[in-house]
Design a protein around this motif. Structure first.
Motif, PDB file in Angstrom:
ATOM      1  N   THR A 163       0.835  -1.209   0.000  1.00  0.00           N
ATOM      2  CA  THR A 163       0.000   0.000   0.000  1.00  0.00           C
ATOM      3  C   THR A 163       0.867   1.255   0.000  1.00  0.00           C
ATOM      4  N   VAL A 164       2.177   1.075   0.104  1.00  0.00           N
ATOM      5  CA  VAL A 164       3.098   2.215  -0.037  1.00  0.00           C
ATOM      6  C   VAL A 164       4.117   1.847  -1.111  1.00  0.00           C
ATOM      7  N   GLU A 165       4.722   2.856  -1.718  1.00  0.00           N
ATOM      8  CA  GLU A 165       5.644   2.620  -2.829  1.00  0.00           C
ATOM      9  C   GLU A 165       6.820   1.730  -2.406  1.00  0.00           C
ATOM     10  N   ARG A 166       7.364   2.017  -1.200  1.00  0.00           N
ATOM     11  CA  ARG A 166       8.577   1.320  -0.748  1.00  0.00           C
ATOM     12  C   ARG A 166       8.307   0.673   0.613  1.00  0.00           C
ATOM     13  N   PRO A 167       7.654  -0.501   0.609  1.00  0.00           N
ATOM     14  CA  PRO A 167       7.297  -1.136   1.881  1.00  0.00           C
ATOM     15  C   PRO A 167       8.518  -1.621   2.655  1.00  0.00           C
ATOM     16  N   LYS A 168       8.326  -1.795   3.969  1.00  0.00           N
ATOM     17  CA  LYS A 168       9.370  -2.428   4.783  1.00  0.00           C
ATOM     18  C   LYS A 168       9.147  -3.945   4.747  1.00  0.00           C
ATOM     19  N   VAL A 169      10.134  -4.643   4.237  1.00  0.00           N
ATOM     20  CA  VAL A 169      10.062  -6.103   4.097  1.00  0.00           C
ATOM     21  C   VAL A 169      11.109  -6.708   5.025  1.00  0.00           C
ATOM     22  N   VAL A 170      10.668  -7.582   5.922  1.00  0.00           N
ATOM     23  CA  VAL A 170      11.598  -8.207   6.874  1.00  0.00           C
ATOM     24  C   VAL A 170      11.674  -9.701   6.605  1.00  0.00           C
ATOM     25  N   ASP A 224      12.700  -8.847  17.402  1.00  0.00           N
ATOM     26  CA  ASP A 224      11.600  -7.947  17.773  1.00  0.00           C
ATOM     27  C   ASP A 224      11.817  -6.553  17.185  1.00  0.00           C
ATOM     28  N   LYS A 225      13.058  -6.099  17.257  1.00  0.00           N
ATOM     29  CA  LYS A 225      13.385  -4.775  16.728  1.00  0.00           C
ATOM     30  C   LYS A 225      13.211  -4.751  15.195  1.00  0.00           C
ATOM     31  N   ALA A 226      13.653  -5.826  14.570  1.00  0.00           N
ATOM     32  CA  ALA A 226      13.537  -5.908  13.106  1.00  0.00           C
ATOM     33  C   ALA A 226      12.072  -5.841  12.668  1.00  0.00           C
ATOM     34  N   LEU A 227      11.205  -6.473  13.437  1.00  0.00           N
ATOM     35  CA  LEU A 227       9.797  -6.581  13.027  1.00  0.00           C
ATOM     36  C   LEU A 227       9.016  -5.265  13.179  1.00  0.00           C
ATOM     37  N   GLU A 228       9.553  -4.334  13.965  1.00  0.00           N
ATOM     38  CA  GLU A 228       8.850  -3.058  14.190  1.00  0.00           C
ATOM     39  C   GLU A 228       8.562  -2.349  12.871  1.00  0.00           C
ATOM     40  N   GLY A 229       7.299  -2.080  12.634  1.00  0.00           N
ATOM     41  CA  GLY A 229       6.922  -1.305  11.442  1.00  0.00           C
ATOM     42  C   GLY A 229       6.948  -2.091  10.136  1.00  0.00           C
ATOM     43  N   ALA A 230       7.151  -3.422  10.218  1.00  0.00           N
ATOM     44  CA  ALA A 230       7.219  -4.214   8.981  1.00  0.00           C
ATOM     45  C   ALA A 230       5.873  -4.242   8.268  1.00  0.00           C
ATOM     46  N   ASP A 231       5.908  -4.150   6.937  1.00  0.00           N
ATOM     47  CA  ASP A 231       4.705  -4.316   6.113  1.00  0.00           C
ATOM     48  C   ASP A 231       4.557  -5.755   5.621  1.00  0.00           C
ATOM     49  N   PHE A 232       5.698  -6.423   5.459  1.00  0.00           N
ATOM     50  CA  PHE A 232       5.701  -7.831   5.041  1.00  0.00           C
ATOM     51  C   PHE A 232       6.721  -8.576   5.898  1.00  0.00           C
ATOM     52  N   VAL A 233       6.326  -9.747   6.406  1.00  0.00           N
ATOM     53  CA  VAL A 233       7.258 -10.614   7.139  1.00  0.00           C
ATOM     54  C   VAL A 233       7.430 -11.885   6.321  1.00  0.00           C
ATOM     55  N   TYR A 234       8.668 -12.124   5.906  1.00  0.00           N
ATOM     56  CA  TYR A 234       8.985 -13.290   5.079  1.00  0.00           C
ATOM     57  C   TYR A 234       9.801 -14.239   5.946  1.00  0.00           C
ATOM     58  N   ALA A 235       9.198 -15.352   6.355  1.00  0.00           N
ATOM     59  CA  ALA A 235       9.887 -16.285   7.239  1.00  0.00           C
ATOM     60  C   ALA A 235      10.560 -17.384   6.426  1.00  0.00           C
ATOM     61  N   VAL A 258       7.531 -17.442  14.261  1.00  0.00           N
ATOM     62  CA  VAL A 258       6.663 -16.280  14.011  1.00  0.00           C
ATOM     63  C   VAL A 258       5.269 -16.576  14.580  1.00  0.00           C
ATOM     64  N   THR A 259       4.938 -15.851  15.630  1.00  0.00           N
ATOM     65  CA  THR A 259       3.659 -16.039  16.347  1.00  0.00           C
ATOM     66  C   THR A 259       2.818 -14.763  16.242  1.00  0.00           C
ATOM     67  N   ALA A 260       1.596 -14.830  16.760  1.00  0.00           N
ATOM     68  CA  ALA A 260       0.728 -13.639  16.772  1.00  0.00           C
ATOM     69  C   ALA A 260       1.380 -12.510  17.580  1.00  0.00           C
ATOM     70  N   GLU A 261       2.086 -12.863  18.651  1.00  0.00           N
ATOM     71  CA  GLU A 261       2.770 -11.836  19.465  1.00  0.00           C
ATOM     72  C   GLU A 261       3.847 -11.138  18.636  1.00  0.00           C
ATOM     73  N   LYS A 262       4.563 -11.898  17.840  1.00  0.00           N
ATOM     74  CA  LYS A 262       5.602 -11.298  16.984  1.00  0.00           C
ATOM     75  C   LYS A 262       4.953 -10.416  15.915  1.00  0.00           C
ATOM     76  N   MET A 263       3.871 -10.908  15.322  1.00  0.00           N
ATOM     77  CA  MET A 263       3.219 -10.142  14.259  1.00  0.00           C
ATOM     78  C   MET A 263       2.608  -8.850  14.812  1.00  0.00           C
ATOM     79  N   ALA A 264       2.266  -8.842  16.122  1.00  0.00           N
ATOM     80  CA  ALA A 264       1.702  -7.633  16.746  1.00  0.00           C
ATOM     81  C   ALA A 264       2.738  -6.499  16.793  1.00  0.00           C
ATOM     82  N   LEU A 265       4.020  -6.820  16.640  1.00  0.00           N
ATOM     83  CA  LEU A 265       5.064  -5.786  16.634  1.00  0.00           C
ATOM     84  C   LEU A 265       5.127  -5.045  15.292  1.00  0.00           C
ATOM     85  N   THR A 266       4.493  -5.594  14.280  1.00  0.00           N
ATOM     86  CA  THR A 266       4.633  -5.066  12.911  1.00  0.00           C
ATOM     87  C   THR A 266       3.558  -4.031  12.612  1.00  0.00           C
TER      88      THR A 266
END
Ligand SMILES: NCCC[C@H](NC(=O)CCC(=O)O)C(=O)O
Ligand SMILES: NC(=O)OP(=O)(O)O
Length: 319
Positions: A163-170, A224-235, A258-266
């Motif tokens: 939804t943004v031109e340059r997403p954050k991909v982790v 946890d720090k990496a996941l902050e603000g992520a738009d896509f999480v690639y495990a 990768v759990t719901a708690e981890k995804m809540a950081l994104t």
């Protein structure tokens, strides 16, 4: 296009994604392109998605398709030159490759890293012999160091959902009981860097990937720090690349799952994985089944990435 083994072979990524979306909207628009052309798909390793999606893509283009599982029904192949062949392998790859080239127009090869020699794996010894000796265009269906059809499908998927031109991909390492290749993470990194996204790689110490694949990506050891603000999480799991642990499992730390708690950081990120995935090792049931999971659309786009690659190879044969 002659061969397809890495991101450079596809050229400009915007053009490639535009072509993919066009093919997706009109899958049968090129069904004469493959008339009387035969694809041989050769598997040294197991596959569900690559096998079915690539065959489907070839059929959309009107090609004939042959599939050979080297370990089921073919002669066992010796791959080393100079070996006295008095063991259990009746045929050498150096005869098998040109023979296979006689029966087809295009060859797809799946040959994972063998973890016997890091140099052989990272020189892509097997697929390069196909390119050299088959006389046919060759494309990778996951080789030792890369899985470009997967990465291309991943790129198409991100372009569809961003939804943004340059997403954050982790891209996050996650635990797994077996030693898996680095091909998927290497390749994903190569394509994400080429796409110019805000790309972060996170993994435990000791799981550093080869610098040529990491490129300009940010490496963050705190997941946890990496996941902050992520738009896509690639495990993805991968085994160690760095010596002396090449091809080894050095951690099975389930705090990286990768759990719901981890995804809540994104930033309400989408979840991605190439599949097959081991649930509750890599990802929890609720995340993979949840509304932000893209694993099925991602797999669906494998047909599209394969069709663009085959289309371009067939167009190359017409010239
Ligand atoms: N093609 C997609 C992944 C293939 C392979 N996974 C595997 O071998 C999983 C096997 C297992 O889970 O036992 C890999 O990681 O490169
Ligand atoms: N993602 C992928 O390549 O799946 P297969 O190993 O089942 O082909």
């Amino acid at each position: 296009m002659r061969n397809f083994t890495n991101v450079h072979d596809i050229g400009d990524l915007r053009t490639a994604v535009a072509e993919a979306l066009e093919v997706k909207a009109n899958r049968f628009g090129y069904k004469n392109l493959g008339e009387n052309k035969t694809l041989l798909m050769l598997f040294f390793n197991s596959s569900l998605r690559t096998r079915l999606s690539t065959q489907k893509a070839a059929m959309n283009l009107g090609m004939n398709v042959m599939v050979l599982d080297v370990n089921q029904g073919a002669w066992k192949l010796e791959t080393e030159r100079g070996v006295i062949m008095d063991g259990d392998k009746p045929e050498h790859l150096l005869e098998a490759i040109p023979v296979m080239g006689c029966y087809c127009d295009v060859i797809g090869v799946r040959s994972f890293a063998r973890f016997e020699s890091k140099a052989d794996d990272y020189e892509e010894k097997i697929i390069n012999q196909f390119i050299r000796y088959s006389g046919r265009p060759v494309f990778s269906m996951e080789a030792a160091t890369r899985h470009p059809l997967q990465s291309f499908a991943d790129l198409i998927t991100i372009e569809e959902y961003k939804t943004v031109e340059r997403p954050k991909v982790v891209m996050t390492w996650a635990p797994h009981p077996k030693a898996l290749p680095q091909a998927v993470p290497n390749s994903f990194a190569e394509w994400m860097n080429a796409a110019g996204y805000d790309f972060v790689i996170t993994h435990p110490h000791g799981y550093e990937l080869a610098p040529e694949f990491v490129g300009n990506a940010k490496v963050e050891y705190d997941q946890d720090k990496a996941l902050e603000g992520a738009d896509f999480v690639y495990a993805k799991n991968w085994s160690a690349y760095m010596d002396p642990n090449y091809g080894k499992v050095i951690s099975t730390d389930r705090s990286w799952t990768v759990t719901a708690e981890k995804m809540a950081l994104t930033n309400n990120a989408y979840f991605m994985h190439c599949l097959p995935v081991r649930r509750n090792m890599i990802v929890s049931d609720d995340v993979i089944e949840g509304p932000r999971s893209l694993v099925i659309p991602e797999a669906a786009n494998r047909e599209i990435s394969a069709q663009v690659v085959l289309k371009r190879i067939l167009e190359g044969l017409q010239k």
